[in-house]
Design an enzyme around this catalytic site. Structure first.
Site, mmCIF file in Angstrom:
data_model
loop_
_atom_site.group_PDB
_atom_site.id
_atom_site.type_symbol
_atom_site.label_atom_id
_atom_site.label_comp_id
_atom_site.label_asym_id
_atom_site.label_seq_id
_atom_site.Cartn_x
_atom_site.Cartn_y
_atom_site.Cartn_z
ATOM 1 N N VAL A 1 0.418 14.183 -6.207
ATOM 2 C CA VAL A 1 0.308 15.240 -5.031
ATOM 3 C C VAL A 1 1.553 16.345 -6.034
ATOM 4 C CG1 VAL A 1 1.155 16.078 -3.168
ATOM 5 C CG2 VAL A 1 -0.098 14.638 -2.976
ATOM 6 N N LYS B 1 4.603 -20.105 4.303
ATOM 7 C CA LYS B 1 6.180 -20.275 4.254
ATOM 8 C C LYS B 1 6.744 -20.756 5.923
ATOM 9 C CE LYS B 1 9.353 -16.875 4.624
ATOM 10 N NZ LYS B 1 10.172 -15.740 4.489
ATOM 11 N N ILE C 1 2.544 7.544 -11.743
ATOM 12 C CA ILE C 1 3.915 7.296 -10.605
ATOM 13 C C ILE C 1 4.197 5.015 -10.132
ATOM 14 C CG2 ILE C 1 5.010 7.518 -8.687
ATOM 15 C CD1 ILE C 1 3.985 10.549 -8.220
ATOM 16 N N GLU D 1 6.884 -9.738 -1.228
ATOM 17 C CA GLU D 1 6.007 -10.800 -1.777
ATOM 18 C C GLU D 1 6.339 -11.536 -0.027
ATOM 19 O OE1 GLU D 1 6.217 -11.945 -5.898
ATOM 20 O OE2 GLU D 1 4.542 -10.363 -5.797
ATOM 21 N N ALA D 2 6.727 -11.969 0.478
ATOM 22 C CA ALA D 2 7.619 -12.880 1.547
ATOM 23 C C ALA D 2 7.296 -12.285 3.156
ATOM 24 C CB ALA D 2 9.212 -13.010 1.215
HETATM 25 P P1 FAD Z 1 5.435 2.418 -3.015
HETATM 26 O O1 FAD Z 1 4.792 0.905 -3.116
HETATM 27 O O2 FAD Z 1 6.448 3.355 -3.843
HETATM 28 O O3 FAD Z 1 4.449 3.243 -2.869
HETATM 29 C C1 FAD Z 1 5.063 4.063 -3.196
HETATM 30 C C2 FAD Z 1 2.683 5.062 -2.562
HETATM 31 O O4 FAD Z 1 2.926 6.314 -3.081
HETATM 32 C C3 FAD Z 1 2.753 4.604 -4.547
HETATM 33 O O5 FAD Z 1 0.793 4.615 -4.898
HETATM 34 C C4 FAD Z 1 2.722 5.929 -5.621
HETATM 35 O O6 FAD Z 1 1.684 5.951 -6.535
HETATM 36 C C5 FAD Z 1 2.280 6.891 -4.537
HETATM 37 N N1 FAD Z 1 3.076 7.959 -4.684
HETATM 38 C C6 FAD Z 1 4.220 9.136 -4.657
HETATM 39 N N2 FAD Z 1 4.603 10.493 -4.624
HETATM 40 C C7 FAD Z 1 3.493 10.383 -4.910
HETATM 41 C C8 FAD Z 1 2.737 11.980 -5.791
HETATM 42 N N3 FAD Z 1 3.536 12.572 -5.461
HETATM 43 N N4 FAD Z 1 1.795 11.559 -5.723
HETATM 44 C C9 FAD Z 1 0.912 10.714 -5.220
HETATM 45 N N5 FAD Z 1 0.923 9.433 -4.983
HETATM 46 C C10 FAD Z 1 1.929 9.504 -5.393
HETATM 47 N N6 FAD Z 1 9.439 -6.199 1.600
HETATM 48 C C11 FAD Z 1 8.573 -7.661 2.569
HETATM 49 O O7 FAD Z 1 8.213 -7.340 3.705
HETATM 50 N N7 FAD Z 1 9.138 -8.839 1.961
HETATM 51 C C12 FAD Z 1 10.119 -9.115 0.527
HETATM 52 O O8 FAD Z 1 9.891 -10.003 0.121
HETATM 53 C C13 FAD Z 1 10.390 -7.417 0.034
HETATM 54 N N8 FAD Z 1 11.311 -7.394 -1.119
HETATM 55 C C14 FAD Z 1 11.418 -6.019 -1.365
HETATM 56 C C15 FAD Z 1 12.589 -6.342 -2.695
HETATM 57 C C16 FAD Z 1 13.073 -5.038 -2.849
HETATM 58 C C17 FAD Z 1 13.478 -5.274 -4.144
HETATM 59 C C18 FAD Z 1 12.488 -3.943 -2.158
HETATM 60 C C19 FAD Z 1 13.140 -2.681 -2.684
HETATM 61 C C20 FAD Z 1 11.856 -3.942 -0.969
HETATM 62 C C21 FAD Z 1 11.328 -5.162 -1.035
HETATM 63 N N9 FAD Z 1 10.140 -5.423 0.296
HETATM 64 C C22 FAD Z 1 10.063 -6.228 0.739
HETATM 65 C C23 FAD Z 1 9.672 -3.994 0.569
HETATM 66 C C24 FAD Z 1 8.310 -3.634 0.188
HETATM 67 O O9 FAD Z 1 7.667 -3.770 -0.743
HETATM 68 C C25 FAD Z 1 7.957 -2.148 0.735
HETATM 69 O O10 FAD Z 1 8.110 -2.320 2.348
HETATM 70 C C26 FAD Z 1 6.728 -2.368 0.452
HETATM 71 O O11 FAD Z 1 5.720 -2.445 -0.943
HETATM 72 C C27 FAD Z 1 5.450 -0.920 0.989
HETATM 73 O O12 FAD Z 1 5.891 -0.120 0.034
HETATM 74 P P2 FAD Z 1 5.540 1.657 -0.736
HETATM 75 O O13 FAD Z 1 4.683 1.307 -0.101
HETATM 76 O O14 FAD Z 1 6.201 1.991 1.211
HETATM 77 O O15 FAD Z 1 6.395 2.255 -1.223
#
Ligand code: FAD
Length: 505
Positions: A187, A80, A44, A51-52
């Site tokens: 999962v 930054k 997935i 990144e900021a």
């Molecule tokens: P994800 O990175 O999506 O991770 C999800 C995890 O769950 C992965 O490991 C995946 O493999 C796992 N997973 C999902 N389903 C299953 C399953 N069924 N079984 C097992 N594993 C599973 N935040 C900032 O603070 N600064 C920024 O500059 C910034 N820029 C951004 C720009 C964009 C366009 C977006 C969309 C977001 C941005 N963010 C930014 C937000 C930031 O990217 C997220 O808050 C951060 O990356 C956290 O993501 P996450 O870990 O919640 O989700």
């Protein structure tokens, strides 16, 4: 001996949120207390952007006791000082939302009231001239605070830009070294207890069942536990923040990295530029009602500094938040908890503050509803105040060159934001509400930068002779100018303390 302690913590998701949670919990609980397991799926993958950051991340680094130079090297990070907004208030305008303070308060009255009095007369320059971070950013300079008494150099506020994938890897190594066990795989199912609806276990696609007491949903936008299993519900804020897509692409670095993020407004959204040591991160956030995906990608590619290093990647989102961040024995963090566009780099901070809140309200197996309600109440306030701050960027604009901006200008905004703007417009007053993330200086810089004009100022300002105000403002400006001259360039600073090994192409 039996007790009610949480003994098994299961984190689902290994993106930034999952590994931040694993790192913090393994550090604080020291693994004597609970068994921490993190499940992630290579198939997935992660969202891979984000990144900021904002200066509060330093508290997180301190909690983990990270060596900052090593952290910077390992994540190809840069420093930054703020965010430059280009073409937001009006095409051709730019301003910096800088971290740190502005000027110096006098007679117990915030500095900006004195400045407003003279600025309205055209007697002094813009607010940037009284802000160390603005002048330093403009000149591409950076250093960390030094012990210099009253000098602004004693208190330099900064954050980082870093490579999201390297950051997750760095925290993964940190967590595994502290006893977190990692399980790779998907999962496939979530099992609930029939008696109380709590999550009992998650089942992997190879059949293994992983039981837990506390589940942390870091599964990204899909909200595997909090939504798909517990049906918590989502509050949609897209009527206030209508951008719903982003297209992202890294590009080659063509010059020394600047110590700030740049956000450039386009006709139906905006583009970020995040300079790292080895490359530059870029993305175009836009509203699909006003722009097609192809056009958005085309605009993004046209505005890159260097050659694109990958194919542009499309991401879809709906701005808003879960109706409850903590539901039964499941706490959602990161994208699983809600999403607000990265205009002020707040998402990683929201992960961090969610973890801090969870630590301060850490449950036992009774999961007292009072604790859960308090967690949700605090998180609601934090999300809503940030939401208002973001809406202000769109709403306070004079741009009338595109239907998107006209819609933003004329939309009705939350009452809380309307009140804030009216107070400022009337007499330049700004108040930080309910521990909100962005302080008075941030609101000042953004409201003023976007073009909102204060008609009055604090009446006590008039008790100081005008020449005295002129003298003091001039002195502050000179101190800031001299302080910035003392700072090395950002590139020199990195080369001296924390240059990463060059990345292999
Ligand atoms: P994800 O990175 O999506 O991770 C999800 C995890 O769950 C992965 O490991 C995946 O493999 C796992 N997973 C999902 N389903 C299953 C399953 N069924 N079984 C097992 N594993 C599973 N935040 C900032 O603070 N600064 C920024 O500059 C910034 N820029 C951004 C720009 C964009 C366009 C977006 C969309 C977001 C941005 N963010 C930014 C937000 C930031 O990217 C997220 O808050 C951060 O990356 C956290 O993501 P996450 O870990 O919640 O989700």
């Amino acid at each position: 001996m039996t007790d009610n302690l949480i003994r098994r913590i299961v984190i689902v998701g290994g993106g930034t949120a999952g590994w931040m949670a694993a790192a913090a919990l393994s550090k604080v609980l020291k693994n004597r207390y609970a068994d921490i397991r993190l499940i992630e799926s290579d198939a997935i993958g992660t969202v891979g952007v984000g990144e900021a950051t904002i200066p509060q991340i330093q508290l997180f680094n301190q909690l983990l006791e990270l060596d900052e130079d090593e952290f910077v090297r390992r994540t190809q990070a840069t420093f930054k000082l703020g965010i430059q907004f280009v073409d937001w208030g009006q095409k051709g305008e730019r301003y910096l939302h800088a971290f740190g303070g502005v000027g110096r308060d006098m007679q117990g009255i915030p500095f900006h009231h004195y400045w407003l009095k003279l600025f309205r007369e055209g007697a002094v320059p813009n607010i940037d001239a009284y802000t160390l971070n603005c002048i330093a950013a403009e000149q591409g300079r950076f250093m960390r605070s030094v012990d210099a008494g009253n000098s602004p150099l004693s208190n330099i506020a900064y954050a980082f830009h870093f490579d999201a994938a390297l950051y997750a890897m760095y925290l993964r190594d940190f967590s595994i070294a502290r006893g977190v066990s990692r399980r790779e795989g998907k999962v496939a199912q979530v099992h609930l207890s029939p008696d109380n609806g709590f999550i009992r276990s998650v089942q992997m696609d190879d059949g293994e069942e992983i039981e837990g007491d506390l589940f942390i949903d870091c599964s990204g936008f899909r909200g595997l536990l909090i939504e798909q299993a517990l049906h918590t519900g989502y509050e949609d804020w897209s009527h206030w923040l209508p951008c719903d897509r982003a297209v992202a692409v890294p590009c080659a670095k063509v010059a020394d990295p600047l110590p700030y993020t740049r956000s450039t407004a386009h006709t139906a959204g905006w583009q970020w530029r995040i300079p790292l040591q080895h490359r530059t991160g870029n993305g175009h956030v836009y509203c699909s009602q006003y722009m097609s995906d192809d056009e958005a990608a085309h605009i993004l590619l046209r505005h890159l500094d260097g050659e694109p290093l990958a194919e542009p990647r499309l991401l879809r989102f709906t701005t808003g938040k879960r109706k409850r961040f903590w539901n039964r024995n499941c706490v959602a963090l990161g994208l699983a908890s809600g999403f607000m566009e990265p205009l002020e780099s707040t998402s990683i901070h929201l992960v961090q503050s969610g973890i801090a809140r969870l630590m301060s309200l850490f449950p036992d197996c009774h999961f007292d509803q009072e604790d859960i309600d308090e967690y949700n109440r605090q998180a609601d306030v934090e999300f809503e105040r940030i939401r208002d701050f973001l809406i202000a960027h769109y709403h306070i604009t004079r741009r009338d060159d595109a239907p998107f901006w006209n819609a933003c200008r004329y939309m009705s905004v939350p009452e809380s934001l309307q009140r804030k703007m009216s107070l400022y417009q009337k007499n330049g007053r700004i108040f930080r509400e309910q521990e909100e993330l962005f302080n008075e200086t941030s609101w000042l810089e953004v409201m003023h930068g976007q073009g909102l004009q204060a008609r009055g100022y604090h009446p006590v300002v008039d008790t100081m002779p005008r020449e005295e105000i002129v003298r003091r403002l001039d002195s502050i400006r000179q101190v800031i100018k001299a302080s910035v001259e003392y700072m090395p360039t950002h590139a020199e600073f990195i080369a001296r303390y924390c240059a990463a090994t060059p990345a292999t192409p």
